[in-house]
Design an enzyme around this catalytic site. Structure first.
Site, mmCIF file in Angstrom:
data_model
loop_
_atom_site.group_PDB
_atom_site.id
_atom_site.type_symbol
_atom_site.label_atom_id
_atom_site.label_comp_id
_atom_site.label_asym_id
_atom_site.label_seq_id
_atom_site.Cartn_x
_atom_site.Cartn_y
_atom_site.Cartn_z
ATOM 1 N N ASN A 196 0.113 25.223 -17.384
ATOM 2 C CA ASN A 196 -0.249 26.628 -17.571
ATOM 3 C C ASN A 196 0.521 27.234 -18.746
ATOM 4 O O ASN A 196 1.730 27.022 -18.873
ATOM 5 C CB ASN A 196 0.126 27.377 -16.275
ATOM 6 C CG ASN A 196 -0.386 28.805 -16.220
ATOM 7 O OD1 ASN A 196 -1.574 29.046 -16.449
ATOM 8 N ND2 ASN A 196 0.486 29.744 -15.910
ATOM 9 N N HIS A 232 -3.247 36.669 -21.331
ATOM 10 C CA HIS A 232 -2.686 38.018 -21.465
ATOM 11 C C HIS A 232 -3.161 38.524 -22.824
ATOM 12 O O HIS A 232 -2.675 38.078 -23.867
ATOM 13 C CB HIS A 232 -1.159 37.967 -21.405
ATOM 14 C CG HIS A 232 -0.634 37.542 -20.073
ATOM 15 N ND1 HIS A 232 -0.779 38.312 -18.945
ATOM 16 C CD2 HIS A 232 0.016 36.416 -19.678
ATOM 17 C CE1 HIS A 232 -0.225 37.688 -17.915
ATOM 18 N NE2 HIS A 232 0.259 36.531 -18.334
HETATM 19 O O1 9MR Z 1 4.489 39.498 -13.785
HETATM 20 C C1 9MR Z 1 5.718 38.828 -13.651
HETATM 21 C C2 9MR Z 1 6.864 39.824 -13.660
HETATM 22 O O2 9MR Z 1 6.828 40.602 -12.460
HETATM 23 C C3 9MR Z 1 8.190 39.111 -13.753
HETATM 24 O O3 9MR Z 1 9.233 40.055 -13.888
HETATM 25 C C4 9MR Z 1 8.158 38.166 -14.937
HETATM 26 C C5 9MR Z 1 9.462 37.405 -15.029
HETATM 27 O O4 9MR Z 1 9.537 36.627 -16.131
HETATM 28 O O5 9MR Z 1 7.097 37.238 -14.809
HETATM 29 C C6 9MR Z 1 5.862 37.865 -14.820
HETATM 30 O O6 9MR Z 1 4.831 36.910 -14.731
HETATM 31 C C7 9MR Z 1 4.735 35.988 -15.807
HETATM 32 C C8 9MR Z 1 4.229 34.691 -15.242
HETATM 33 O O7 9MR Z 1 5.054 34.248 -14.200
HETATM 34 C C9 9MR Z 1 4.133 33.623 -16.316
HETATM 35 N N1 9MR Z 1 3.344 34.081 -17.438
HETATM 36 C C10 9MR Z 1 3.713 35.372 -17.992
HETATM 37 C C11 9MR Z 1 3.742 36.418 -16.883
HETATM 38 C C12 9MR Z 1 4.042 37.792 -17.463
HETATM 39 O O8 9MR Z 1 5.302 37.832 -18.027
#
Ligand code: 9MR
Length: 432
Positions: A196, A232
């Site tokens: 991913n 994203h």
């Molecule tokens: O949405 C997630 C956020 O709440 C967390 O603080 C963050 C920590 O790094 O991770 C975000 O989710 C991520 C996902 O796990 C991996 N791809 C990018 C996402 C957005 O940052």
């Protein structure tokens, strides 16, 4: 060593009638039901701590047929101290999904970010061993309950190199990713195993680096089943978005849109619609997940989701629903029959795992039975998300307590492992 060969038999049987023509899809009124009409899922990232928020859960339960933990399954959440695992929040999410007939994406087993501090302090063999142990323990804990695992997340560098990202995991040796995939397959043979990443929303240097890795894994028999394109997105969509999905699919892996969100602005609804159409245009693009419920739940501050803070459907929602409904079924609807069953085999010399997708027809199912012909010389050795009667010849699988109820047009998956050659004959599916 086992060499997985993904063989899609894709046999769909209408229980009562013989051949059924694929008619136009009836316009479904929720994202999950609409996606299910083409055999896909539509999922959302959730957090267990929000499950007591009634407006939030009303949307989750109404619209989606797949859940992923936004944070609750990450390394820092599940192994805060080395060797001490905490699954309370993740288990809650999985139980909720199972109680509603939703599938679960697992996110994520290994990532350079959100590592517990003890892991950040390790390197070399100690880190490699801890990482592989983490994969094994977590995938074993959830064995049989995960549709797809993001085994490794975001291991490639941004920019034009197409190379791996530097990280503590990468410094344990370039083979850390394949070691993780092999450990995940051994721990949960029924889960699809995904790589991913983000900034992979078109044909570019980064997605090509990943493409080359997947091609190499397939050539060498490293178990990989899917690629997650996070998506994203900003204010535009790369013109090669669909072409990129297609080229991964052509390698023999599924593609999933795993973390979709789009910057609010003039193009938001159009981009959501275009992403949905691109996925539907590729048979092996099997599902879409949005990265949060309402704009106020998002990690971003640019209102990138399908529902506003008040829980109202946005134009982006309508664009997605219309695109899903226009997609039409890729698997024939069961017509007057109660249900259909589709088998995916993962075979190696002397054995296999089979994943069976049971799809309800025009009416909801309250219990289902699937009949499988196991080729002579082989036998079923274990099953998950179903109980079997018999192990060889004609084997019958019935639902377990939590997955007998399947909404009209919805689907669930169960699986089994066996010795010998996997079943190739069409399974039967009946209600009850
Ligand atoms: O949405 C997630 C956020 O709440 C967390 O603080 C963050 C920590 O790094 O991770 C975000 O989710 C991520 C996902 O796990 C991996 N791809 C990018 C996402 C957005 O940052």
């Amino acid at each position: 060593m086992r060499i997985p060969i993904r063989v899609l038999t894709a046999l769909f049987l209408a229980a009562a009638s013989g051949a059924v023509a694929a008619g136009p899809a009836e316009a479904a009124t929720t994202l999950g039901a609409s996606a299910a009409q083409t055999g896909r899922y539509f999922g959302v990232a959730t957090a267990a701590f929000k499950f007591s928020d009634t407006p939030y859960m009303t949307i989750v339960n109404r619209e989606f047929n797949s859940l992923v933990a936004e944070n609750d399954m990450k390394w820092d959440a599940t192994e805060p101290q080395q060797g001490r695992f905490t699954f309370t929040n993740a288990d809650r999410l999985v139980s909720h999904a199972q109680s509603r007939g939703m599938t679960v994406r697992g996110h994520t087993l290994l990532w350079h970010a959100q590592q517990p501090s003890w892991a950040q302090g390790l390197s070399g063999a100690a880190l490699r061993n801890a990482a592989i142990n983490h994969v094994t323990q977590v995938a074993t804990h959830f064995r049989g309950k995960i549709h797809s695992w993001d085994v490794v997340n975001e291991a490639f560098a941004d920019g034009g190199s197409g190379a791996r990202r530097d990280s503590n995991l990468q410094r344990t040796g370039n083979d850390w990713i394949e070691a993780a995939f092999r450990a995940a397959r051994a721990a949960d043979p029924g889960a699809k195993l995904c790589y991913n990443d983000y900034n992979t929303d078109g044909v570019n240097a980064k997605s090509t680096g990943i493409y080359n890795m997947v091609r190499d894994f397939k050539a060498r028999g490293v178990p990989i089943d899917c690629v997650g394109l996070q998506s994203h997105l900003g204010t535009g969509l790369d013109s090669t978005y669909q072409q990129n999905i297609q080229r991964f699919a052509d390698l023999g892996v599924d593609v999933q849109i795993t973390e979709l969100d789009v910057q609010q602005g003039g193009n938001q609804a159009n981009i959501y619609g275009a992403v949905t159409r691109a996925c539907l245009a590729v048979t092996r693009c099997t599902g879409i997940t949005v990265w949060g419920v309402r704009d106020s739940d998002s990690w971003r501050d640019d209102n990138p989701l399908l529902f506003d803070a008040g829980g109202n459907k946005k134009a982006a929602y309508t664009a997605v629903l219309n695109a899903l409904n226009a997609g039409g079924p890729t698997t024939p609807p069961p017509g007057t029959g109660a249900c259909g069953a589709q088998v995916t085999l993962n075979s190696w010399t002397g054995g296999y795992t089979a994943t069976v997708r049971v799809t309800a027809g025009a009416a909801a199912l309250n219990g289902w039975t699937v009949g499988v012909t196991v080729p002579s010389g082989g036998a079923v050795t274990s099953a998950w998300n179903a109980t079997n009667t018999g192990t060889s010849g004609q084997v019958t699988f019935r639902n377990v307590g939590y997955n007998g109820q399947v909404p009209a047009g919805g689907s669930i998956e169960f699986g089994f492992q066996g010795t010998g050659t996997g079943p190739t004959a069409t399974p039967t599916c009946t209600a009850g």
